[in-house]
Scaffold this motif. Structure first.
Motif, PDB file in Angstrom:
ATOM      1  N   THR A 217       7.095  -9.973 -33.371  1.00  0.00           N
ATOM      2  CA  THR A 217       5.985  -9.022 -33.285  1.00  0.00           C
ATOM      3  C   THR A 217       4.735  -9.704 -32.761  1.00  0.00           C
ATOM      4  N   ARG A 218       4.422 -10.894 -33.281  1.00  0.00           N
ATOM      5  CA  ARG A 218       3.234 -11.609 -32.816  1.00  0.00           C
ATOM      6  C   ARG A 218       3.351 -11.962 -31.330  1.00  0.00           C
ATOM      7  N   GLN A 219       4.550 -12.344 -30.915  1.00  0.00           N
ATOM      8  CA  GLN A 219       4.734 -12.673 -29.499  1.00  0.00           C
ATOM      9  C   GLN A 219       4.569 -11.435 -28.624  1.00  0.00           C
ATOM     10  N   ALA A 220       5.091 -10.294 -29.088  1.00  0.00           N
ATOM     11  CA  ALA A 220       4.972  -9.056 -28.317  1.00  0.00           C
ATOM     12  C   ALA A 220       3.515  -8.620 -28.211  1.00  0.00           C
ATOM     13  N   VAL A 221       2.801  -8.639 -29.335  1.00  0.00           N
ATOM     14  CA  VAL A 221       1.393  -8.252 -29.339  1.00  0.00           C
ATOM     15  C   VAL A 221       0.577  -9.189 -28.453  1.00  0.00           C
ATOM     16  N   GLY A 222       0.985 -10.454 -28.389  1.00  0.00           N
ATOM     17  CA  GLY A 222       0.276 -11.438 -27.590  1.00  0.00           C
ATOM     18  C   GLY A 222       0.376 -11.230 -26.097  1.00  0.00           C
ATOM     19  N   ARG A 223       1.225 -10.302 -25.630  1.00  0.00           N
ATOM     20  CA  ARG A 223       1.299 -10.031 -24.185  1.00  0.00           C
ATOM     21  C   ARG A 223       0.022  -9.382 -23.677  1.00  0.00           C
ATOM     22  N   LEU A 224      -0.762  -8.743 -24.564  1.00  0.00           N
ATOM     23  CA  LEU A 224      -1.905  -7.981 -24.105  1.00  0.00           C
ATOM     24  C   LEU A 224      -3.072  -8.865 -23.681  1.00  0.00           C
ATOM     25  N   CYS A 225      -3.536  -9.723 -24.568  1.00  0.00           N
ATOM     26  CA  CYS A 225      -4.732 -10.526 -24.298  1.00  0.00           C
ATOM     27  C   CYS A 225      -4.319 -11.926 -23.854  1.00  0.00           C
ATOM     28  N   ARG A 226      -4.395 -12.167 -22.550  1.00  0.00           N
ATOM     29  CA  ARG A 226      -4.017 -13.468 -22.009  1.00  0.00           C
ATOM     30  C   ARG A 226      -5.226 -14.341 -21.708  1.00  0.00           C
ATOM     31  N   THR A 227      -6.411 -13.741 -21.641  1.00  0.00           N
ATOM     32  CA  THR A 227      -7.665 -14.474 -21.496  1.00  0.00           C
ATOM     33  C   THR A 227      -8.653 -13.878 -22.489  1.00  0.00           C
ATOM     34  N   PRO A 228      -9.728 -14.601 -22.845  1.00  0.00           N
ATOM     35  CA  PRO A 228     -10.696 -14.075 -23.821  1.00  0.00           C
ATOM     36  C   PRO A 228     -11.359 -12.771 -23.409  1.00  0.00           C
ATOM     37  N   SER A 229     -11.374 -12.448 -22.117  1.00  0.00           N
ATOM     38  CA  SER A 229     -12.033 -11.217 -21.659  1.00  0.00           C
ATOM     39  C   SER A 229     -11.079 -10.026 -21.553  1.00  0.00           C
ATOM     40  N   ASP A 230      -9.781 -10.229 -21.771  1.00  0.00           N
ATOM     41  CA  ASP A 230      -8.818  -9.129 -21.669  1.00  0.00           C
ATOM     42  C   ASP A 230      -9.009  -8.145 -22.820  1.00  0.00           C
ATOM     43  N   THR A 231      -8.885  -6.859 -22.524  1.00  0.00           N
ATOM     44  CA  THR A 231      -8.972  -5.814 -23.543  1.00  0.00           C
ATOM     45  C   THR A 231      -7.856  -4.812 -23.328  1.00  0.00           C
ATOM     46  N   GLY A 232      -7.561  -4.012 -24.377  1.00  0.00           N
ATOM     47  CA  GLY A 232      -6.535  -3.004 -24.221  1.00  0.00           C
ATOM     48  C   GLY A 232      -6.028  -2.463 -25.538  1.00  0.00           C
ATOM     49  N   ILE A 233      -4.883  -1.808 -25.465  1.00  0.00           N
ATOM     50  CA  ILE A 233      -4.296  -1.091 -26.599  1.00  0.00           C
ATOM     51  C   ILE A 233      -2.913  -1.653 -26.888  1.00  0.00           C
ATOM     52  N   VAL A 234      -2.624  -1.833 -28.173  1.00  0.00           N
ATOM     53  CA  VAL A 234      -1.270  -2.149 -28.624  1.00  0.00           C
ATOM     54  C   VAL A 234      -0.788  -0.975 -29.460  1.00  0.00           C
ATOM     55  N   ALA A 235       0.349  -0.399 -29.097  1.00  0.00           N
ATOM     56  CA  ALA A 235       0.846   0.800 -29.775  1.00  0.00           C
ATOM     57  C   ALA A 235       2.222   0.559 -30.362  1.00  0.00           C
ATOM     58  N   LEU A 236       2.452   1.152 -31.525  1.00  0.00           N
ATOM     59  CA  LEU A 236       3.775   1.149 -32.154  1.00  0.00           C
ATOM     60  C   LEU A 236       4.253   2.588 -32.216  1.00  0.00           C
ATOM     61  N   LEU A 237       5.439   2.863 -31.673  1.00  0.00           N
ATOM     62  CA  LEU A 237       5.954   4.227 -31.650  1.00  0.00           C
ATOM     63  C   LEU A 237       6.605   4.642 -32.961  1.00  0.00           C
ATOM     64  N   ASP A 238       6.914   3.696 -33.815  1.00  0.00           N
ATOM     65  CA  ASP A 238       7.573   3.976 -35.092  1.00  0.00           C
ATOM     66  C   ASP A 238       6.543   4.515 -36.083  1.00  0.00           C
ATOM     67  N   SER A 239       6.797   5.709 -36.631  1.00  0.00           N
ATOM     68  CA  SER A 239       5.826   6.334 -37.536  1.00  0.00           C
ATOM     69  C   SER A 239       6.160   6.141 -39.015  1.00  0.00           C
ATOM     70  N   ARG A 240       7.175   5.345 -39.323  1.00  0.00           N
ATOM     71  CA  ARG A 240       7.512   5.127 -40.734  1.00  0.00           C
ATOM     72  C   ARG A 240       6.421   4.292 -41.405  1.00  0.00           C
ATOM     73  N   PRO A 241       5.967   4.692 -42.588  1.00  0.00           N
ATOM     74  CA  PRO A 241       4.846   4.000 -43.252  1.00  0.00           C
ATOM     75  C   PRO A 241       5.056   2.496 -43.408  1.00  0.00           C
ATOM     76  N   ASN A 242       6.260   2.073 -43.810  1.00  0.00           N
ATOM     77  CA  ASN A 242       6.502   0.637 -43.990  1.00  0.00           C
ATOM     78  C   ASN A 242       6.357  -0.125 -42.675  1.00  0.00           C
TER      79      ASN A 242
END
Length: 245
Positions: A202-227
């Protein structure tokens, strides 16, 4: 100069202590070490250097609410990618894994429906596709890349070319993997190793978004189960109040 490669499973104390005893200063660089207790690292008095990434400012986390059906997932997925004007990476389960009784593998289903929605799709079929797909997203030749587990590492797209990363579900390891089964048998705990692998993935997947300190964006999870949502928010290192549900 002394160079040495050490293979460590989940318990890294032994190798870290041995290496730290060889040198006056030891530098460990890994985003996936974040959140690991000091005693698990095998260090008595570590000095932590703050990351250059302000992830609370650079990232928005979003999760689904409502039914956890594949139809609802796909609808939300198409809306997310359209609203973001493409520039997206979708991370699915491995190609040989069917999810929730789907008639076709998840990545093929998502790629087909995104293409039917008028989006230009880059589809990963094998690991060697990753460099080509990365370049296609950088060059603006595709709107969205639908990838498998291997895109969690080495898929480096800095800047505006990638501003949305979507996890179809939390990336638990494939439990029927004989290597994983052997590790679990050796460890003696049925869930400790799968849990650790899911957290790392999970940490590796989330880390695809911000590759430089100025990168911004959205990380989304499609699974709606509370856990799943609670685990996702914790592993993404943001408080639940910083998330958008």
């Amino acid at each position: 100069k002394h160079l040495e490669a050490c293979v460590a499973d989940l318990d890294v104390q032994k190798n870290v202590r041995r290496v730290s005893g060889l040198f006056e200063t030891v530098l460990l660089m890994s985003a996936t070490l974040v959140g690991m207790p000091v005693e698990d690292m095998g260090l008595d008095c570590p000095v932590t250097v703050r990351s250059a990434f302000d992830l609370r400012k650079n990232r928005v986390l979003t999760t689904r609410s409502g039914p956890n059906t594949e139809e609802e997932r796909v609808k939300d997925l198409v809306d997310l990618v359209r609203d973001n004007c493409g520039r997206a990476l979708i991370i699915c389960k491995s190609s040989g894994v069917r999810y929730q009784g789907l008639r076709e593998p998840q990545h093929l289903l998502y790629a087909r429906l995104l293409a039917e929605a008028g989006l230009r799709v880059g589809l990963q079929v094998k690991s060697s596709d990753v460099p080509r797909l990365r370049q296609s997203l950088l060059d603006g030749e595709v709107d969205v890349v639908v990838g498998l587990a291997s895109v969690r590492e080495g898929f480096d797209v800095p800047g505006d070319a990638l501003s949305l990363v979507v996890l179809a579900q939390l990336p638990w390891p494939y439990m029927a993997d004989p290597i994983l089964a052997a590790r679990i048998h050796t460890d003696g705990d049925q869930w400790r190793i799968p849990q650790a692998e899911m957290e790392l993935n999970t940490r590796q997947a989330v880390g695809r978004l911000c590759r430089t300190p100025s990168d911004t964006g959205i990380v989304a999870l499609l699974d709606s189960r509370p856990n799943a949502i609670r685990r996702f928010l914790r592993l993404a290192q943001m408080d639940i109040n910083d998330a958008v549900a």
